[in-house]
Design a protein around this motif. Sequence first.
Motif, mmCIF file in Angstrom:
data_model
loop_
_atom_site.group_PDB
_atom_site.id
_atom_site.type_symbol
_atom_site.label_atom_id
_atom_site.label_comp_id
_atom_site.label_asym_id
_atom_site.label_seq_id
_atom_site.Cartn_x
_atom_site.Cartn_y
_atom_site.Cartn_z
ATOM 1 N N ASP A 207 -11.232 3.135 -3.116
ATOM 2 C CA ASP A 207 -12.290 4.158 -3.063
ATOM 3 C C ASP A 207 -11.685 5.550 -2.874
ATOM 4 N N ALA A 208 -10.636 5.640 -2.045
ATOM 5 C CA ALA A 208 -9.991 6.937 -1.791
ATOM 6 C C ALA A 208 -9.294 7.444 -3.052
ATOM 7 N N ILE A 209 -8.641 6.550 -3.770
ATOM 8 C CA ILE A 209 -7.967 6.937 -5.014
ATOM 9 C C ILE A 209 -9.006 7.378 -6.043
ATOM 10 N N THR A 210 -10.108 6.651 -6.116
ATOM 11 C CA THR A 210 -11.184 7.013 -7.036
ATOM 12 C C THR A 210 -11.715 8.413 -6.738
ATOM 13 N N ALA A 211 -11.871 8.723 -5.447
ATOM 14 C CA ALA A 211 -12.404 10.021 -5.026
ATOM 15 C C ALA A 211 -11.347 11.124 -5.068
ATOM 16 N N GLN A 212 -10.121 10.771 -5.425
ATOM 17 C CA GLN A 212 -8.989 11.701 -5.436
ATOM 18 C C GLN A 212 -8.792 12.356 -4.066
ATOM 19 N N ASP A 213 -9.030 11.565 -3.028
ATOM 20 C CA ASP A 213 -8.856 12.009 -1.651
ATOM 21 C C ASP A 213 -7.463 11.555 -1.186
ATOM 22 N N THR A 214 -6.485 12.432 -1.304
ATOM 23 C CA THR A 214 -5.097 12.043 -1.024
ATOM 24 C C THR A 214 -4.889 11.651 0.432
ATOM 25 N N GLU A 215 -5.508 12.374 1.357
ATOM 26 C CA GLU A 215 -5.308 12.071 2.777
ATOM 27 C C GLU A 215 -5.904 10.708 3.116
ATOM 28 N N ALA A 216 -7.083 10.424 2.549
ATOM 29 C CA ALA A 216 -7.710 9.125 2.801
ATOM 30 C C ALA A 216 -6.872 8.003 2.190
ATOM 31 N N ALA A 217 -6.299 8.251 1.019
ATOM 32 C CA ALA A 217 -5.459 7.240 0.378
ATOM 33 C C ALA A 217 -4.253 6.925 1.250
ATOM 34 N N ARG A 218 -3.650 7.961 1.806
ATOM 35 C CA ARG A 218 -2.513 7.763 2.712
ATOM 36 C C ARG A 218 -2.950 7.002 3.961
ATOM 37 N N ARG A 219 -4.085 7.386 4.515
ATOM 38 C CA ARG A 219 -4.584 6.773 5.746
ATOM 39 C C ARG A 219 -4.890 5.290 5.553
ATOM 40 N N GLU A 220 -5.543 4.930 4.436
ATOM 41 C CA GLU A 220 -5.896 3.538 4.199
ATOM 42 C C GLU A 220 -4.651 2.693 3.925
ATOM 43 N N THR A 221 -3.661 3.286 3.263
ATOM 44 C CA THR A 221 -2.397 2.579 3.032
ATOM 45 C C THR A 221 -1.725 2.252 4.361
ATOM 46 N N LEU A 222 -1.698 3.222 5.258
ATOM 47 C CA LEU A 222 -1.061 3.009 6.553
ATOM 48 C C LEU A 222 -1.827 1.994 7.398
ATOM 49 N N LYS A 223 -3.146 1.914 7.220
ATOM 50 C CA LYS A 223 -3.924 0.890 7.919
ATOM 51 C C LYS A 223 -3.472 -0.503 7.480
ATOM 52 N N ILE A 224 -3.268 -0.665 6.173
ATOM 53 C CA ILE A 224 -2.796 -1.953 5.649
ATOM 54 C C ILE A 224 -1.454 -2.308 6.273
ATOM 55 N N LEU A 225 -0.550 -1.353 6.280
ATOM 56 C CA LEU A 225 0.796 -1.621 6.770
ATOM 57 C C LEU A 225 0.841 -1.772 8.287
ATOM 58 N N ASP A 226 -0.088 -1.131 9.000
ATOM 59 C CA ASP A 226 -0.177 -1.329 10.451
ATOM 60 C C ASP A 226 -0.562 -2.778 10.771
ATOM 61 N N VAL A 227 -1.493 -3.325 10.001
ATOM 62 C CA VAL A 227 -1.884 -4.726 10.190
ATOM 63 C C VAL A 227 -0.695 -5.646 9.914
ATOM 64 N N VAL A 228 0.049 -5.324 8.856
ATOM 65 C CA VAL A 228 1.229 -6.119 8.515
ATOM 66 C C VAL A 228 2.214 -6.119 9.689
ATOM 67 N N GLU A 229 2.460 -4.937 10.253
ATOM 68 C CA GLU A 229 3.405 -4.859 11.375
ATOM 69 C C GLU A 229 2.910 -5.660 12.581
ATOM 70 N N GLU A 230 1.620 -5.541 12.877
ATOM 71 C CA GLU A 230 1.067 -6.292 14.007
ATOM 72 C C GLU A 230 1.241 -7.788 13.803
ATOM 73 N N ASP A 231 1.007 -8.268 12.582
ATOM 74 C CA ASP A 231 1.138 -9.699 12.312
ATOM 75 C C ASP A 231 2.584 -10.161 12.367
ATOM 76 N N ILE A 232 3.500 -9.320 11.902
ATOM 77 C CA ILE A 232 4.920 -9.679 11.989
ATOM 78 C C ILE A 232 5.292 -9.910 13.452
ATOM 79 N N LYS A 233 4.884 -9.001 14.312
ATOM 80 C CA LYS A 233 5.255 -9.097 15.721
ATOM 81 C C LYS A 233 4.542 -10.245 16.416
ATOM 82 N N GLU A 234 3.273 -10.475 16.064
ATOM 83 C CA GLU A 234 2.505 -11.543 16.703
ATOM 84 C C GLU A 234 2.957 -12.927 16.239
#
Length: 237
Positions: A207-234
């Motif tokens: 949705d962020a890419i569709t809206a050409q919202d660069t900050e939102a695109a960055r933010r949503e990407t980091l949310k994905i990777l934050d979950v990945v990091e949490e799962d690696i550690k858990e």
Amino acid sequence: MSNEKPAIMPLAPVSRVRQVADAVVDYVSRSGLKPGDRIPAERELMSALGVGRSTIREVIRHFQSLGVMETRKGSGTFLLKPISSATIHMPLSLDAVNLRDALLQTLEVRRGIEAEAAMAAARRRTAADLKVIAEKLNEMERVHLSKGTSGPEDLQFHLAIYDATHNPLFRQLLEQMREAFEKFWAEPFDRPDFARRSFPYHRTLFDAITAQDTEAARRETLKILDVVEEDIKEMSK
């Protein structure tokens, strides 16, 4: 002082795509093919290497993304640059002795590359790019909802975003680091629920890419990777 010899560690499995890519490079080298020469057709490669069409096409896409081959509609695939094993495989190495450390080290690299790729895709995406990303996302969601996991489909979604940057270096970097990155899509720790909680953020990233919202695109990407990091550690406790 102990006289015990150190154990010989087993070799890591080599992917089928990697094996076929190496075989094609070997053929190009032995045949003396030069830039501008045509490589064998898909059917010939399938027969010679004993693999399916999908594997051959993935290998060709790998070479295309590296800028060393080009497929011309109705004519075949041609060599654009000289290739060797050194050309197609970046000599990456990790000192990590276990999967947890390897994933965390690779994740640091993913954060930098994927956050920038998402922002670039948001700036430059075309209608055609959005159609491809949507198709990959819909397929990812279909598989996820039916099976509870979507490894290969998740990878294809991220590859479509890389392509939407219109900067070939993003795709080339991922291709060169594919073996390290694929650990994230191969059920780490034998857990099919690895990073499952990141699933909704793929839709909000689109949705962020569709809206050409660069900050939102960055933010949503980091949310994905934050979950990945949490799962690696858990999951590695």
